[in-house]
Design a protein around this motif. Sequence first.
Motif, PDB file in Angstrom:
ATOM      1  N   THR B 342      -1.979  -7.375   4.775  1.00  7.17           N
ATOM      2  CA  THR B 342      -2.221  -8.723   4.110  1.00  7.17           C
ATOM      3  C   THR B 342      -3.296  -8.560   2.888  1.00  7.17           C
ATOM      4  O   THR B 342      -3.225  -8.824   1.706  1.00  7.17           O
ATOM      5  N   VAL B 343      -4.516  -7.969   3.484  1.00  2.00           N
ATOM      6  CA  VAL B 343      -5.637  -7.865   2.690  1.00  2.00           C
ATOM      7  C   VAL B 343      -5.447  -6.971   1.895  1.00  2.00           C
ATOM      8  O   VAL B 343      -5.949  -7.189   0.426  1.00  2.00           O
ATOM      9  N   VAL B 344      -4.769  -5.760   1.980  1.00  3.29           N
ATOM     10  CA  VAL B 344      -4.606  -4.721   0.971  1.00  3.29           C
ATOM     11  C   VAL B 344      -3.622  -5.278  -0.228  1.00  3.29           C
ATOM     12  O   VAL B 344      -3.842  -4.937  -1.394  1.00  3.29           O
ATOM     13  N   ILE B 345      -2.540  -5.847   0.320  1.00  2.00           N
ATOM     14  CA  ILE B 345      -1.404  -6.286  -0.590  1.00  2.00           C
ATOM     15  C   ILE B 345      -2.111  -7.490  -1.683  1.00  2.00           C
ATOM     16  O   ILE B 345      -2.027  -7.336  -2.817  1.00  2.00           O
ATOM     17  N   ARG B 346      -2.927  -8.151  -0.894  1.00  2.00           N
ATOM     18  CA  ARG B 346      -3.477  -9.305  -1.802  1.00  2.00           C
ATOM     19  C   ARG B 346      -4.664  -8.557  -2.940  1.00  2.00           C
ATOM     20  O   ARG B 346      -4.588  -9.155  -4.038  1.00  2.00           O
ATOM     21  N   ALA B 347      -5.312  -7.831  -2.310  1.00  2.00           N
ATOM     22  CA  ALA B 347      -6.574  -7.235  -3.160  1.00  2.00           C
ATOM     23  C   ALA B 347      -5.734  -6.310  -4.133  1.00  2.00           C
ATOM     24  O   ALA B 347      -6.157  -6.309  -5.435  1.00  2.00           O
TER      25      ALA B 347
END
Lengths: 466, 466
Positions: B342-347
């Motif tokens: 989640t964190v990587v996709i959003r970033a």
Amino acid sequence: MEENENDQEPENQDLLQDLSEQGKTAELVEMFEELPTMDVAEFMEEKPLEEVIEYLKKLDLEDQGRIFSDFSIDLQLKLFHELDRRTFAKIFGQMFSDIRADLYQELTKEEQIELLPYLDKKVREDVIILSAYPPETAGGIMTTDFATIFADMTMAEALAKIRKDAPSKDMIYYIYAVDHSMVMKGLVTLKDLVMHDPKTRVNEMLNEFFVYAEVNEDRESVAQKIEKYDLVAIPVLNSLNQLVGIVSHEEAIDIIRKEETEDMEKFMGIMPSEDDEEYMATSSFHHFKKRVVWLVSLAAIGIISGMIINEYQGVLEHFIILAMYMPMMAATGGNTGSQAATVVIRALSLGEINDKDWLRIVFKEMKISFMLSVCVAVLTYLKIAFLSFHAMLPPGFTMSQIAIVISFAISIQVISSAIIGAGLPLVVRRMGGDPAVVASPAITTIVDITGLLIYFTVATLTLGIS
Amino acid sequence: MEENENDQEPENQDLLQDLSEQGKTAELVEMFEELPTMDVAEFMEEKPLEEVIEYLKKLDLEDQGRIFSDFSIDLQLKLFHELDRRTFAKIFGQMFSDIRADLYQELTKEEQIELLPYLDKKVREDVIILSAYPPETAGGIMTTDFATIFADMTMAEALAKIRKDAPSKDMIYYIYAVDHSMVMKGLVTLKDLVMHDPKTRVNEMLNEFFVYAEVNEDRESVAQKIEKYDLVAIPVLNSLNQLVGIVSHEEAIDIIRKEETEDMEKFMGIMPSEDDEEYMATSSFHHFKKRVVWLVSLAAIGIISGMIINEYQGVLEHFIILAMYMPMMAATGGNTGSQAATVVIRALSLGEINDKDWLRIVFKEMKISFMLSVCVAVLTYLKIAFLSFHAMLPPGFTMSQIAIVISFAISIQVISSAIIGAGLPLVVRRMGGDPAVVASPAITTIVDITGLLIYFTVATLTLGIS
């Protein structure tokens, strides 16, 4: 998010690149003045610092401020450190006020104090006031680049005042009418000004029922107003109804993006934090803190799964094949529940459904999950009956029997998981909470537990064991 | 998404409600003209159909079209069925062109044919042309309410033309300069018109390097341009460079909302569809189709978990306590992996990081997950050592020994899951794909499998069994 399909941008970038390689500096500078600011900023962003400074020097001050405002914060800070204070202060004075305040807050206390004496009194005050508002409020995101007129002017006088004030940014879609203490009286659109008889008084055609934000209002609420009322910009008033700034539509888009990120993080069991955080700029320890609470809590709740399995140790020892399908039972339930929760949470937040519709929603999810359960059950049956790896069975039981039992259990699991996944956000909304807090990991953990109960109950009842 | 904190809206609603209850119809109608359109529309939305019709009749046609445009599609359709064709056609002619085309497409073929003869030629053509574009393109979302001038006019002539044309909507922030075949030559802002000498020719101050959309361009790309260049509206050109419409910033917000929904659905293993679908309006079977592919595929891949457990049947039979911690192993891995993804996709999608940074990202995730793994391992150790429900152990093994083994396995699981969750979106982006397709259920399934391998490998190696 798909790849940017923008086909003009490379065109503009190529144009600048060609001119730069051919050393046609005059033409290049002309293009800096003509092309969309963002394209120019992106072109410079790729160049060495000295080259950027050379380019900026060739432009007039207004263009410098405009392009500098579109630079990344990294490049802005690099230029702050590279340029002498006096030169920097001049560009700084021409920046858009909201971006300028953001940059100012990125400076250290010492750097701020060093910069202040070089600034014009007006710029200095503007920066200090804007920096005083918390970043999550209307005050923290507003700009002071707006145009005001006095309500008792004629249209002709108003137009003359706007021509004279000529706000730096193109933000004069709305013109704000104030009294002589800056108390906001209403607004006119530039269209009104253009369309009406110059002798009309502003008073007579003032839109007095305007939508506004309060300076301490949460920025999400500000974005929602811009979205709901289709505004290009919203005026920000203080407690004395004085006009202190405006928030424009591009800020709204920015806030909506951040808000959606927050929702998605919440949904994946990551605690949101008030500040805006870039992935790389955030420390590993801070990332850790945002994730650990949910992770450890859910692992702790997982203790219940262990207790259930412990309870049925005897069954497992006899039917070790049941252990083989426990992961699939859990995973399928988790997936079904999370899918249902996602769809319901999005529909709630887009206003497509309401918690009052809960019965219809649950009924709909039952129908959907019934169809899903048939597919999963058939797959499970075939898998167990024909691909069971010669697993050991106690005497008197056939593989087909076991296949039916497990398929039946997984059907119930799919249906109950969908109802739990769809139902929890509705319950939370009903209780006045934010449905996005119903995290997918929480649903997964819950259906793990209900899944094991379903699994062993079905197995013991149908196989006549205990 | 938090509750709407809008404090003006109830105020305006209360004002209208009071006037309506006191029977002050004249004042009420005056307020309909003055208040923000959306507030008036929402007020009417709650009233019986006959009352809405009464209210509309009291307003002039332009206000009728304006308010009608802000009604929900449901109310618009109800009014279409209730009003006689001639009355409806008049209101319809005053609607904003994009919303009008949307309504037209909600009518049945018969209703469309019935309505057409009552429309003005101009409205009829407009509706038919706008309805011809696919909804996911610039053409499908654009409006034809815009102002044009000719590039060879003087500013004074241009102003006179705009005053005469007076486009229905307030959409004259940009004024588009065209030649006599409607080929777009550039744009001026209303500010330019107001600020400059009336004798200047439009030609001389034309912004020729404007950002535009092509009529067949994907609407997401259009929204990205509006966002990137901070536009209030973007002109839409056909293949002959003729100006055929504009898309305004409020459409961009709408598209971004839809796109975020799509991303979140993809991430939860729900296949997006091209059309806009409301939860309730979509059939259960269609919902089923959007979810079944991932669900069944993952259940099928789950076969591998079963194979692994089958392989270690002997171990499980001796150490049934290992079965008790399998669900926790799987759940914790799934949660850690999904959080990291989640964190990587959003970033990635907010442009904070790039796939070129992969090494730094993976290293960062290793640090974060190491901290997480310590917490989870301690919890697991305590749980097993002190809350192990007198599980049976083979002779020669202590509970503390088992606790260390399982805690160690779960540490490795947490770290490897974080790397897998963060790494997969980077790999997909690297290969030119959309990182949002890396669905959380897929990650969960993968780490289920790697988790079981880790679990049994660690157990057999450290406990000296096989």
